[in-house]
Design a protein around this motif. Structure first.
Motif, PDB file in Angstrom:
ATOM      1  N   SER A 251      -2.818   5.606   0.793  1.00  0.00           N
ATOM      2  CA  SER A 251      -3.684   6.625   0.086  1.00  0.00           C
ATOM      3  C   SER A 251      -5.091   5.699  -0.541  1.00  0.00           C
ATOM      4  O   SER A 251      -6.168   6.373  -0.356  1.00  0.00           O
ATOM      5  CB  SER A 251      -3.330   7.488  -0.834  1.00  0.00           C
ATOM      6  OG  SER A 251      -2.715   6.796  -1.916  1.00  0.00           O
TER       7      SER A 251
ATOM      8  N   SER B  41       3.436  11.259   3.777  1.00  0.00           N
ATOM      9  CA  SER B  41       1.844  11.764   3.792  1.00  0.00           C
ATOM     10  C   SER B  41       1.030  10.718   4.508  1.00  0.00           C
ATOM     11  O   SER B  41      -0.219  10.714   4.353  1.00  0.00           O
ATOM     12  CB  SER B  41       1.475  11.807   2.378  1.00  0.00           C
ATOM     13  OG  SER B  41       1.920  10.641   1.655  1.00  0.00           O
ATOM     14  N   CYS B  42       1.515   9.657   4.799  1.00  0.00           N
ATOM     15  CA  CYS B  42       0.742   8.444   5.384  1.00  0.00           C
ATOM     16  C   CYS B  42      -0.060   8.494   6.613  1.00  0.00           C
ATOM     17  O   CYS B  42      -1.039   7.905   6.972  1.00  0.00           O
ATOM     18  CB  CYS B  42       1.482   7.123   5.407  1.00  0.00           C
ATOM     19  SG  CYS B  42       2.820   7.221   6.877  1.00  0.00           S
TER      20      CYS B  42
ATOM     21  N   SER C 104      -2.131  10.857   7.747  1.00  0.00           N
ATOM     22  CA  SER C 104      -3.701  10.995   7.684  1.00  0.00           C
ATOM     23  C   SER C 104      -4.227   9.976   7.190  1.00  0.00           C
ATOM     24  O   SER C 104      -5.466   9.539   7.747  1.00  0.00           O
ATOM     25  CB  SER C 104      -4.035  12.260   7.054  1.00  0.00           C
ATOM     26  OG  SER C 104      -3.553  12.065   5.643  1.00  0.00           O
ATOM     27  N   HIS C 105      -3.913   9.229   6.216  1.00  0.00           N
ATOM     28  CA  HIS C 105      -4.287   7.857   5.834  1.00  0.00           C
ATOM     29  C   HIS C 105      -4.664   6.972   7.023  1.00  0.00           C
ATOM     30  O   HIS C 105      -5.594   6.200   6.891  1.00  0.00           O
ATOM     31  CB  HIS C 105      -3.535   7.482   4.472  1.00  0.00           C
ATOM     32  CG  HIS C 105      -3.618   8.479   3.591  1.00  0.00           C
ATOM     33  ND1 HIS C 105      -4.381   9.230   3.125  1.00  0.00           N
ATOM     34  CD2 HIS C 105      -2.307   8.987   2.969  1.00  0.00           C
ATOM     35  CE1 HIS C 105      -4.102  10.023   1.930  1.00  0.00           C
ATOM     36  NE2 HIS C 105      -2.686   9.984   1.783  1.00  0.00           N
TER      37      HIS C 105
ATOM     38  N   HIS D  16       7.226   7.665   3.468  1.00  0.00           N
ATOM     39  CA  HIS D  16       5.856   8.297   3.033  1.00  0.00           C
ATOM     40  C   HIS D  16       5.084   9.177   4.222  1.00  0.00           C
ATOM     41  O   HIS D  16       4.399   8.488   4.908  1.00  0.00           O
ATOM     42  CB  HIS D  16       4.830   7.083   2.779  1.00  0.00           C
ATOM     43  CG  HIS D  16       5.141   6.386   1.474  1.00  0.00           C
ATOM     44  ND1 HIS D  16       5.323   6.622   0.141  1.00  0.00           N
ATOM     45  CD2 HIS D  16       5.641   5.089   1.435  1.00  0.00           C
ATOM     46  CE1 HIS D  16       5.476   5.582  -0.524  1.00  0.00           C
ATOM     47  NE2 HIS D  16       5.704   4.584   0.476  1.00  0.00           N
TER      48      HIS D  16
ATOM     49  N   ALA E 152      -7.306   4.195   2.089  1.00  0.00           N
ATOM     50  CA  ALA E 152      -8.057   5.107   2.900  1.00  0.00           C
ATOM     51  C   ALA E 152      -9.201   5.906   2.099  1.00  0.00           C
ATOM     52  O   ALA E 152     -10.018   6.205   2.523  1.00  0.00           O
ATOM     53  CB  ALA E 152      -7.156   6.467   3.206  1.00  0.00           C
ATOM     54  N   CYS E 153      -9.105   5.801   0.733  1.00  0.00           N
ATOM     55  CA  CYS E 153      -9.902   6.255  -0.235  1.00  0.00           C
ATOM     56  C   CYS E 153     -11.006   5.344  -0.360  1.00  0.00           C
ATOM     57  O   CYS E 153     -12.207   5.748  -0.268  1.00  0.00           O
ATOM     58  CB  CYS E 153      -9.517   6.743  -1.667  1.00  0.00           C
ATOM     59  SG  CYS E 153     -10.631   7.101  -2.743  1.00  0.00           S
TER      60      CYS E 153
ATOM     61  N   ASP F 256       1.773   4.606   0.784  1.00  0.00           N
ATOM     62  CA  ASP F 256       1.251   5.664   1.716  1.00  0.00           C
ATOM     63  C   ASP F 256       0.002   5.412   2.344  1.00  0.00           C
ATOM     64  O   ASP F 256      -0.729   6.168   2.967  1.00  0.00           O
ATOM     65  CB  ASP F 256       1.340   6.900   1.183  1.00  0.00           C
ATOM     66  CG  ASP F 256       0.406   7.374   0.196  1.00  0.00           C
ATOM     67  OD1 ASP F 256      -0.158   6.541  -0.313  1.00  0.00           O
ATOM     68  OD2 ASP F 256       0.192   8.438  -0.096  1.00  0.00           O
TER      69      ASP F 256
ATOM     70  N   GLU G 263       0.642  -1.292  -0.174  1.00  0.00           N
ATOM     71  CA  GLU G 263      -0.008   0.193  -0.027  1.00  0.00           C
ATOM     72  C   GLU G 263       0.777   1.427  -0.016  1.00  0.00           C
ATOM     73  O   GLU G 263       0.314   2.455  -0.124  1.00  0.00           O
ATOM     74  CB  GLU G 263      -0.899  -0.081   1.226  1.00  0.00           C
ATOM     75  CG  GLU G 263      -2.406  -0.742   0.919  1.00  0.00           C
ATOM     76  CD  GLU G 263      -3.097   0.341  -0.267  1.00  0.00           C
ATOM     77  OE1 GLU G 263      -3.696   1.224   0.042  1.00  0.00           O
ATOM     78  OE2 GLU G 263      -2.897  -0.297  -1.390  1.00  0.00           O
TER      79      GLU G 263
END
Length: 170
Positions: free
Chosen positions: A23, A55-56, A58-59, A53, A26-27, A21, A19
Motif C-alpha cells: 500500500s 488487499s494487495c 489492487s496495489h 494480504h 502504491a501510494c 500489502d 512492503e
C-alpha cells in the motif's frame, strides 16, 4: 518533471523493503504518477502474499501499471546478495515498520523478541548500507513508544557505520 512527496523525489532510485500489502509503495507511485524509479519488495512468495494480504491485488496492479519492479522472496538479512538487487544502487532505501515476526509464546515487551527485532534491523542496515549510492539515505519507520523505543534503532544504525540524521515524528 520531478515531483516531491515529503522526503521522496520521483527522480530518486527508491527501494522499498518489507512492503506487506504494497500500500505504501502504491501510494508513492500514485503521487509520483510513475514508479519507474522504484523497486518494491516483500519477504513473502507471490502465493503466500495473496493468502496473507488479500488487499494487495489492487496495489500490485497499480505498481505494475506505473512501471515499478516488484520482487517477492526478498529477505532484508541478505538483500544485497539477491540475484537482481545485488547489481543496483539506490538513493533511498525505505523499511516501514520492521518486525521480526509474531510468535504465540512471545509478547512485544519480551526481551527475546526485542533482541530478534534488533538483529533484524542490524542485518538490514548492514545489507542496505552497501546498496546505497553516495549520499544515499536509509529511512526506517518505527513506533517511538514502549517497547519499540527499546530497539535503539539509532545506535544499531551507528554500529553499522551509518550516520543518524534526524527523527521525524508525526
Amino acid at each position: 518533471m520531478e515531483r516531491w512527496i515529503e522526503h521522496y523525489s520521483s527522480a530518486q532510485k527508491i527501494l522499498l523493503v518489507g512492503e506487506g500489502d504494497f500500500s505504501f509503495s502504491a501510494c508513492l507511485a500514485r503521487a509520483f504518477g510513475s514508479a519507474t524509479n522504484m523497486v518494491a519488495t516483500c519477504l513473502e512468495s507471490q502465493d503466500s502474499l495473496w493468502e496473507k494480504h488479500r488487499s494487495c491485488a489492487s496495489h500490485l496492479d497499480q505498481l505494475k501499471r506505473r512501471g515499478c519492479l516488484v520482487l517477492h522472496d526478498v529477505d532484508v538479512y541478505d538483500m544485497d546478495r539477491h540475484d537482481i538487487l545485488k547489481w543496483w544502487k539506490f538513493d533511498v532505501i525505505i523499511f516501514n515498520f520492521p518486525h521480526a515476526g509474531h510468535y504465540p509464546w512471545l509478547r512485544e515487551r519480551d526481551i527475546e523478541l526485542i533482541q530478534m527485532h534488533r538483529s533484524l534491523l542490524t542485518m538490514f542496515f548492514e545489507s542496505a548500507r552497501v546498496m546505497l549510492n553516495y549520499g544515499g539515505e536509509i529511512h526506517v519507520t518505527t513506533r517511538n513508544d514502549y517497547p519499540y523505543n527499546t530497539w535503539n534503532v539509532e545506535k544499531l544504525a551507528e554500529d553499522c557505520r551509518l550516520v543518524f540524521e534526524r527523527e521525524s515524528v508525526v
